[in-house]
Design a protein around this motif. Structure first.
Motif, PDB file in Angstrom:
ATOM      1  N   ASN A  34       2.296  61.938  11.050  1.00 18.34           N
ATOM      2  CA  ASN A  34       3.425  62.997  10.524  1.00 18.34           C
ATOM      3  C   ASN A  34       2.861  63.413   9.356  1.00 18.34           C
ATOM      4  N   ALA A  35       2.336  62.607   8.430  1.00 19.52           N
ATOM      5  CA  ALA A  35       1.698  63.013   7.235  1.00 19.52           C
ATOM      6  C   ALA A  35       0.768  64.199   7.163  1.00 19.52           C
ATOM      7  N   GLY A  36       1.168  65.171   6.523  1.00 20.00           N
ATOM      8  CA  GLY A  36       0.403  66.408   6.266  1.00 20.00           C
ATOM      9  C   GLY A  36       0.559  66.987   4.765  1.00 20.00           C
ATOM     10  N   ILE A  37      -0.351  67.897   4.537  1.00 12.99           N
ATOM     11  CA  ILE A  37      -0.463  68.518   3.354  1.00 12.99           C
ATOM     12  C   ILE A  37      -0.943  70.011   3.532  1.00 12.99           C
ATOM     13  N   THR A  65      -6.023  64.015   4.562  1.00 17.44           N
ATOM     14  CA  THR A  65      -4.887  63.562   5.129  1.00 17.44           C
ATOM     15  C   THR A  65      -4.752  63.916   6.288  1.00 17.44           C
ATOM     16  N   VAL A  78       1.430  64.935  14.749  1.00 13.92           N
ATOM     17  CA  VAL A  78       2.161  66.322  14.275  1.00 13.92           C
ATOM     18  C   VAL A  78       1.200  67.166  13.832  1.00 13.92           C
ATOM     19  N   THR A  79       1.009  68.264  14.555  1.00 16.91           N
ATOM     20  CA  THR A  79       0.170  69.390  14.214  1.00 16.91           C
ATOM     21  C   THR A  79       0.845  70.478  14.042  1.00 16.91           C
ATOM     22  N   SER A  80       0.392  71.920  14.129  1.00 16.08           N
ATOM     23  CA  SER A  80       1.116  73.143  13.760  1.00 16.08           C
ATOM     24  C   SER A  80       0.698  74.038  14.919  1.00 16.08           C
ATOM     25  N   LYS A 137      -5.872  71.297  11.205  1.00 19.77           N
ATOM     26  CA  LYS A 137      -5.043  71.062  12.470  1.00 19.77           C
ATOM     27  C   LYS A 137      -5.626  71.219  13.857  1.00 19.77           C
ATOM     28  N   PRO A 151       6.045  70.791  15.203  1.00 22.22           N
ATOM     29  CA  PRO A 151       7.472  70.869  14.853  1.00 22.22           C
ATOM     30  C   PRO A 151       8.087  72.147  14.901  1.00 22.22           C
ATOM     31  N   GLY A 152       7.362  73.055  14.823  1.00 19.97           N
ATOM     32  CA  GLY A 152       8.154  74.593  14.417  1.00 19.97           C
ATOM     33  C   GLY A 152       8.080  74.735  12.901  1.00 19.97           C
ATOM     34  N   TYR A 153       8.170  75.955  12.566  1.00 17.74           N
ATOM     35  CA  TYR A 153       8.387  76.387  11.246  1.00 17.74           C
ATOM     36  C   TYR A 153       9.841  75.862  10.507  1.00 17.74           C
ATOM     37  N   THR A 154       9.767  74.867  10.054  1.00 18.85           N
ATOM     38  CA  THR A 154      10.907  74.168   9.573  1.00 18.85           C
ATOM     39  C   THR A 154      11.142  73.745   8.107  1.00 18.85           C
ATOM     40  N   THR A 157      11.554  72.448   4.913  1.00 14.84           N
ATOM     41  CA  THR A 157      11.135  71.147   4.329  1.00 14.84           C
ATOM     42  C   THR A 157      10.295  71.522   3.018  1.00 14.84           C
ATOM     43  N   PHE A 208       7.389  71.064   2.398  1.00 12.95           N
ATOM     44  CA  PHE A 208       6.193  71.805   2.655  1.00 12.95           C
ATOM     45  C   PHE A 208       6.054  73.194   2.401  1.00 12.95           C
ATOM     46  N   ASN A 209       7.257  73.856   2.503  1.00 19.58           N
ATOM     47  CA  ASN A 209       7.069  75.447   2.421  1.00 19.58           C
ATOM     48  C   ASN A 209       8.307  75.717   1.685  1.00 19.58           C
TER      49      ASN A 209
HETATM   50  N1  LIG Z   1       7.361  72.281   7.723  1.00 16.88           N
HETATM   51  C1  LIG Z   1       6.848  73.102   8.754  1.00 16.88           C
HETATM   52  O1  LIG Z   1       7.062  74.226   8.716  1.00 16.88           O
HETATM   53  C2  LIG Z   1       5.720  72.373   9.495  1.00 16.88           C
HETATM   54  C3  LIG Z   1       5.005  73.411  10.642  1.00 16.88           C
HETATM   55  C4  LIG Z   1       4.191  72.958  11.368  1.00 16.88           C
HETATM   56  C5  LIG Z   1       3.659  71.584  11.214  1.00 16.88           C
HETATM   57  N2  LIG Z   1       4.188  70.712  10.173  1.00 16.88           N
HETATM   58  C6  LIG Z   1       3.683  69.655   9.918  1.00 16.88           C
HETATM   59  O2  LIG Z   1       4.589  68.645   9.850  1.00 16.88           O
HETATM   60  C7  LIG Z   1       4.282  67.418   9.026  1.00 16.88           C
HETATM   61  C8  LIG Z   1       5.370  66.954   8.400  1.00 16.88           C
HETATM   62  O3  LIG Z   1       5.407  68.009   7.433  1.00 16.88           O
HETATM   63  P1  LIG Z   1       6.684  68.375   6.534  1.00 16.88           P
HETATM   64  O4  LIG Z   1       7.206  69.665   6.826  1.00 16.88           O
HETATM   65  O5  LIG Z   1       7.875  67.304   6.733  1.00 16.88           O
HETATM   66  O6  LIG Z   1       6.038  68.364   5.013  1.00 16.88           O
HETATM   67  P2  LIG Z   1       6.710  67.739   3.764  1.00 16.88           P
HETATM   68  O7  LIG Z   1       8.086  67.774   3.632  1.00 16.88           O
HETATM   69  O8  LIG Z   1       5.718  67.956   2.662  1.00 16.88           O
HETATM   70  O9  LIG Z   1       6.453  66.166   3.875  1.00 16.88           O
HETATM   71  C9  LIG Z   1       5.244  65.528   4.333  1.00 16.88           C
HETATM   72  C10 LIG Z   1       5.037  64.087   4.130  1.00 16.88           C
HETATM   73  O10 LIG Z   1       3.686  63.608   4.368  1.00 16.88           O
HETATM   74  C11 LIG Z   1       3.553  62.599   3.235  1.00 16.88           C
HETATM   75  N3  LIG Z   1       2.117  62.801   2.900  1.00 16.88           N
HETATM   76  C12 LIG Z   1       1.278  63.675   2.440  1.00 16.88           C
HETATM   77  N4  LIG Z   1       0.143  63.252   2.284  1.00 16.88           N
HETATM   78  C13 LIG Z   1       0.012  61.975   2.433  1.00 16.88           C
HETATM   79  C14 LIG Z   1      -0.912  60.793   2.274  1.00 16.88           C
HETATM   80  N5  LIG Z   1      -2.253  61.133   1.973  1.00 16.88           N
HETATM   81  N6  LIG Z   1      -0.682  59.751   2.757  1.00 16.88           N
HETATM   82  C15 LIG Z   1       0.554  59.300   3.123  1.00 16.88           C
HETATM   83  N7  LIG Z   1       1.679  60.385   3.235  1.00 16.88           N
HETATM   84  C16 LIG Z   1       1.150  61.581   3.029  1.00 16.88           C
HETATM   85  C17 LIG Z   1       4.358  63.002   2.129  1.00 16.88           C
HETATM   86  O11 LIG Z   1       4.652  61.814   1.430  1.00 16.88           O
HETATM   87  P3  LIG Z   1       5.164  62.022  -0.046  1.00 16.88           P
HETATM   88  O12 LIG Z   1       6.475  62.733  -0.210  1.00 16.88           O
HETATM   89  O13 LIG Z   1       5.203  60.572  -0.596  1.00 16.88           O
HETATM   90  O14 LIG Z   1       3.870  62.812  -0.866  1.00 16.88           O
HETATM   91  C18 LIG Z   1       5.656  63.291   3.053  1.00 16.88           C
HETATM   92  O15 LIG Z   1       6.461  62.382   3.432  1.00 16.88           O
HETATM   93  C19 LIG Z   1       2.930  67.896   8.762  1.00 16.88           C
HETATM   94  O16 LIG Z   1       1.819  67.235   9.331  1.00 16.88           O
HETATM   95  C20 LIG Z   1       2.985  69.362   8.452  1.00 16.88           C
HETATM   96  O17 LIG Z   1       1.494  69.846   8.698  1.00 16.88           O
HETATM   97  C21 LIG Z   1       5.156  71.382   9.216  1.00 16.88           C
END
Ligand SMILES: NC(=O)c1ccc[n+]([C@@H]2O[C@H](COP(=O)([O-])OP(=O)(O)OC[C@H]3O[C@@H](n4cnc5c(N)ncnc54)[C@H](OP(=O)(O)O)[C@@H]3O)[C@@H](O)[C@H]2O)c1
Length: 167
Positions: A8-11, A33, A60-62, A89, A115-118, A120, A122-123
């Protein structure tokens, strides 16, 4: 033994990522990452997963990782381009296909899930989706039965009926 691995981890690597000027160091950081980290973690856990009767890997992609959609001007995210996150991705998706192929004659299911535009961190919580819905999509792929698909790109955001996105 390990039954389920969810990568799941992503930046994101910053908001503006023009292909003409995004630094290679930023792109490497995002790939570290989103791609290389996933590969390292997956390889580290593979032997434990092999001990499970029904191992599942969910990457977990996008939707932004779809190369097909990035070339479709009618796609709603067509203009959301970037030189680091989107390619990372796409690379993750490619790795998913390669690993699924290697494990095709085993009980493994290896899939990518958007997971969809969520909303968090992240955004900055701009996404319309909830973390509960996003998690449900990921868990669904983690709990696929023995006849479930492998090497798929699941995305309810792209197509709620089929739940499948083009690569
Ligand atoms: N949110 C969206 O709209 C969306 C849409 C499509 C895909 N995604 C994908 O969904 C996944 C989860 O995203 P999210 O929205 O939940 O993002 P988030 O709230 O920013 O959470 C990302 C998580 O990844 C962890 N992480 C980042 N870099 C890491 C590393 N190098 N090693 C270990 N852990 C790391 C972070 O840990 P720390 O907090 O400790 O840094 C955090 O727990 C990602 O892969 C993202 O690309 C998200």
């Amino acid at each position: 033994m390990l039954d389920v691995l969810i990568n799941n981890a992503g930046i994101l690597g910053g908001m503006s990522q023009p292909a003409s000027s995004t630094s290679v160091s930023t792109i490497k950081e995002v790939f570290d990452t989103n791609v290389f980290g996933v590969i390292e973690v997956t390889q580290a856990f593979l032997d434990l997963l092999r001990q499970s009767p029904a191992p599942r890997i969910v990457n977990v992609t996008s939707g932004l990782g779809s190369l097909t959609l990035h070339n479709d001007p009618t796609w709603k995210y067509y203009h959301v381009k970037g030189a680091a996150y989107q390619p990372s991705k796409a690379a993750l998706n490619a790795y998913t296909i390669m690993l699924a192929y290697e494990l095709r004659d085993t009980p493994f299911k290896v899939n990518a899930v958007d997971p969809g535009y969520t909303a968090t961190d992240f955004n900055h919580h701009s996404g319309p989706g909830t973390v509960q819905d996003a998690a449900a999509r990921v868990v669904k792929a983690a709990l696929l039965g023995p006849n479930g698909p492998t090497s798929q790109f699941f995305s309810d955001d792209y197509d709620p009926e089929t739940g499948i996105s083009p690569w």
